[in-house]
Design a protein around this motif. Structure first.
Motif, PDB file in Angstrom:
ATOM      1  N   LYS A   1       1.045  -1.219  -0.027  1.00  0.00           N
ATOM      2  CA  LYS A   1       0.020  -0.033  -0.095  1.00  0.00           C
ATOM      3  C   LYS A   1       0.767   1.327   0.112  1.00  0.00           C
ATOM      4  N   ALA A   2       0.322   2.148  -0.803  1.00  0.00           N
ATOM      5  CA  ALA A   2       0.851   3.454  -0.866  1.00  0.00           C
ATOM      6  C   ALA A   2       0.861   4.411   0.349  1.00  0.00           C
ATOM      7  N   VAL A   3       1.764   5.303   0.653  1.00  0.00           N
ATOM      8  CA  VAL A   3       1.522   6.176   1.931  1.00  0.00           C
ATOM      9  C   VAL A   3       0.325   7.418   1.618  1.00  0.00           C
ATOM     10  N   LEU A   4      -0.547   7.686   2.242  1.00  0.00           N
ATOM     11  CA  LEU A   4      -1.463   8.681   1.908  1.00  0.00           C
ATOM     12  C   LEU A   4      -0.794  10.039   2.279  1.00  0.00           C
ATOM     13  N   PRO A   5      -1.380  11.030   1.623  1.00  0.00           N
ATOM     14  CA  PRO A   5      -0.694  12.530   1.772  1.00  0.00           C
ATOM     15  C   PRO A   5      -0.622  12.768   3.123  1.00  0.00           C
ATOM     16  N   GLY A   6       0.485  13.482   3.230  1.00  0.00           N
ATOM     17  CA  GLY A   6       0.599  13.852   4.584  1.00  0.00           C
ATOM     18  C   GLY A   6       1.193  12.916   5.858  1.00  0.00           C
ATOM     19  N   ALA A   7       1.565  11.709   5.242  1.00  0.00           N
ATOM     20  CA  ALA A   7       2.070  10.485   5.980  1.00  0.00           C
ATOM     21  C   ALA A   7       3.498  10.774   6.276  1.00  0.00           C
ATOM     22  N   SER A   8       4.113   9.902   6.990  1.00  0.00           N
ATOM     23  CA  SER A   8       5.305   9.738   7.324  1.00  0.00           C
ATOM     24  C   SER A   8       6.437  10.008   6.243  1.00  0.00           C
ATOM     25  N   PRO A   9       7.379  11.148   6.407  1.00  0.00           N
ATOM     26  CA  PRO A   9       8.208  11.357   5.388  1.00  0.00           C
ATOM     27  C   PRO A   9       9.467  10.394   5.373  1.00  0.00           C
ATOM     28  N   GLN A  10       9.361   9.459   6.250  1.00  0.00           N
ATOM     29  CA  GLN A  10      10.668   8.422   6.409  1.00  0.00           C
ATOM     30  C   GLN A  10      10.733   7.487   5.060  1.00  0.00           C
ATOM     31  N   CYS A  11       9.476   7.198   4.159  1.00  0.00           N
ATOM     32  CA  CYS A  11       9.481   6.593   3.100  1.00  0.00           C
ATOM     33  C   CYS A  11       8.864   7.394   1.915  1.00  0.00           C
ATOM     34  N   PRO A  12       9.818   8.080   1.131  1.00  0.00           N
ATOM     35  CA  PRO A  12       9.288   9.131   0.252  1.00  0.00           C
ATOM     36  C   PRO A  12       8.982   8.265  -0.990  1.00  0.00           C
ATOM     37  N   SER A  13       9.505   6.992  -1.298  1.00  0.00           N
ATOM     38  CA  SER A  13       9.093   6.143  -2.323  1.00  0.00           C
ATOM     39  C   SER A  13       7.620   5.614  -2.378  1.00  0.00           C
ATOM     40  N   GLY A  14       7.043   5.748  -1.189  1.00  0.00           N
ATOM     41  CA  GLY A  14       5.385   5.584  -1.200  1.00  0.00           C
ATOM     42  C   GLY A  14       5.243   4.081  -0.684  1.00  0.00           C
ATOM     43  N   CYS A  15       5.699   4.127   0.621  1.00  0.00           N
ATOM     44  CA  CYS A  15       5.421   2.684   1.275  1.00  0.00           C
ATOM     45  C   CYS A  15       4.942   2.997   2.856  1.00  0.00           C
ATOM     46  N   ASN A  16       4.319   1.897   3.353  1.00  0.00           N
ATOM     47  CA  ASN A  16       3.861   2.290   4.858  1.00  0.00           C
ATOM     48  C   ASN A  16       4.572   1.338   5.469  1.00  0.00           C
ATOM     49  N   PRO A  17       4.663   1.857   6.994  1.00  0.00           N
ATOM     50  CA  PRO A  17       5.566   0.894   7.860  1.00  0.00           C
ATOM     51  C   PRO A  17       4.862  -0.335   7.985  1.00  0.00           C
ATOM     52  N   PHE A  18       5.151  -1.339   8.163  1.00  0.00           N
ATOM     53  CA  PHE A  18       4.717  -2.776   8.150  1.00  0.00           C
ATOM     54  C   PHE A  18       3.989  -2.791   9.648  1.00  0.00           C
ATOM     55  N   PHE A  19       4.455  -1.934  10.674  1.00  0.00           N
ATOM     56  CA  PHE A  19       3.691  -2.318  12.121  1.00  0.00           C
ATOM     57  C   PHE A  19       3.704  -0.656  12.675  1.00  0.00           C
ATOM     58  N   ASN A  20       2.967  -0.391  13.484  1.00  0.00           N
ATOM     59  CA  ASN A  20       2.853   0.794  14.174  1.00  0.00           C
ATOM     60  C   ASN A  20       4.066   1.462  14.824  1.00  0.00           C
ATOM     61  N   ASN A  21       5.100   1.856  14.155  1.00  0.00           N
ATOM     62  CA  ASN A  21       6.461   2.195  14.855  1.00  0.00           C
ATOM     63  C   ASN A  21       6.409   3.208  16.010  1.00  0.00           C
ATOM     64  N   SER A  22       5.298   4.036  15.927  1.00  0.00           N
ATOM     65  CA  SER A  22       5.119   5.022  17.081  1.00  0.00           C
ATOM     66  C   SER A  22       4.788   4.495  18.397  1.00  0.00           C
ATOM     67  N   LEU A  23       4.693   3.209  18.592  1.00  0.00           N
ATOM     68  CA  LEU A  23       4.689   2.687  19.889  1.00  0.00           C
ATOM     69  C   LEU A  23       5.902   2.437  20.502  1.00  0.00           C
ATOM     70  N   PHE A  24       6.953   2.526  19.761  1.00  0.00           N
ATOM     71  CA  PHE A  24       8.445   2.446  20.292  1.00  0.00           C
ATOM     72  C   PHE A  24       9.378   3.674  20.569  1.00  0.00           C
ATOM     73  N   SER A  25      10.058   3.499  21.253  1.00  0.00           N
ATOM     74  CA  SER A  25      10.920   4.904  21.724  1.00  0.00           C
ATOM     75  C   SER A  25      12.296   4.361  22.164  1.00  0.00           C
ATOM     76  N   GLN A  26      13.339   5.071  22.057  1.00  0.00           N
ATOM     77  CA  GLN A  26      14.559   4.785  22.522  1.00  0.00           C
ATOM     78  C   GLN A  26      14.608   4.623  23.937  1.00  0.00           C
ATOM     79  N   GLU A  27      15.474   3.619  24.410  1.00  0.00           N
ATOM     80  CA  GLU A  27      15.517   3.501  25.830  1.00  0.00           C
ATOM     81  C   GLU A  27      16.005   4.646  26.664  1.00  0.00           C
TER      82      GLU A  27
END
Length: 186
Positions: free
Chosen positions: A89-115
């Motif tokens: 699936k492609a990224v919706l407009p305004g989504a994460s800039p981490q993947c400019p080629s048009g992909c979604n993160p496989f999992f919700n990476n906002s649930l994780f933070s550095q220790e």
């Protein structure tokens, strides 16, 4: 720490099949209509576990690359819905800039933070699986009877016949810009 084995595949369904096509029942039996067969191997399986880690020694235990090259530090995990997505699936407009080629993160990476500095992370090393497999290998065979004991066989084989991408696991390195993203396929 608790976690799944690195080679754990929780669900794995593999079937092989062979079907003789009855063309001779539609038309009169002859060398052209008899001896046709379709066969194959189909596999549906969950993927390998995602390996969660940090490329640093924030825990300050001096064991950044201990053991078999595995990092000891893991990110913090805030329990919640991991919201697995289809890597196609492609990224919706305004989504994460981490993947400019048009992909979604496989999992919700906002649930994780550095220790935090001087503390171990709360995430288990491996606790969920990456993308699975959907593979169809199919062959079409025509046997021609030459004599009573000899056959000539023509075979066409189609590997990954429906051209499904077999995605590799997403990145589990929290301090990498591709964290949570699938960046490769087989």
């Amino acid at each position: 720490t608790r976690g799944l084995s690195a080679f754990n595949v929780g669900q794995n369904f593999v079937t092989s099949y062979s079907y003789r096509i009855p063309f001779e029942k539609l038309w009169r039996p002859n060398r052209l209509t008899s001896g046709w067969q379709v066969a194959g191997i189909t596999r549906f399986a969950t993927g390998f576990p995602v390996y969660m880690y940090e490329k640093n020694d924030n825990a300050l235990i001096g064991a950044n690359q201990s053991g078999q090259g595995n990092n000891v530090d893991t990110p913090n995990y805030m329990p919640g819905n991991l919201n697995f997505t289809n890597p196609r699936k492609a990224v919706l407009p305004g989504a994460s800039p981490q993947c400019p080629s048009g992909c979604n993160p496989f999992f919700n990476n906002s649930l994780f933070s550095q220790e935090a500095l001087g503390q171990l992370g709360t995430a288990n090393r491996r606790f969920f699986s990456g993308p699975g497999w959907n593979n169809w290998d199919i062959s079409l065979v025509k046997e021609i009877k030459l004599t009573e004991s000899k056959y000539l066989q023509f075979r066409g084989e189609f590997f990954n016949a429906f051209n499904h991408a077999q995605f590799q696991g997403p990145s589990g390195t929290i301090n990498n810009s591709t964290f949570g993203f699938v960046t490769g396929a087989n």
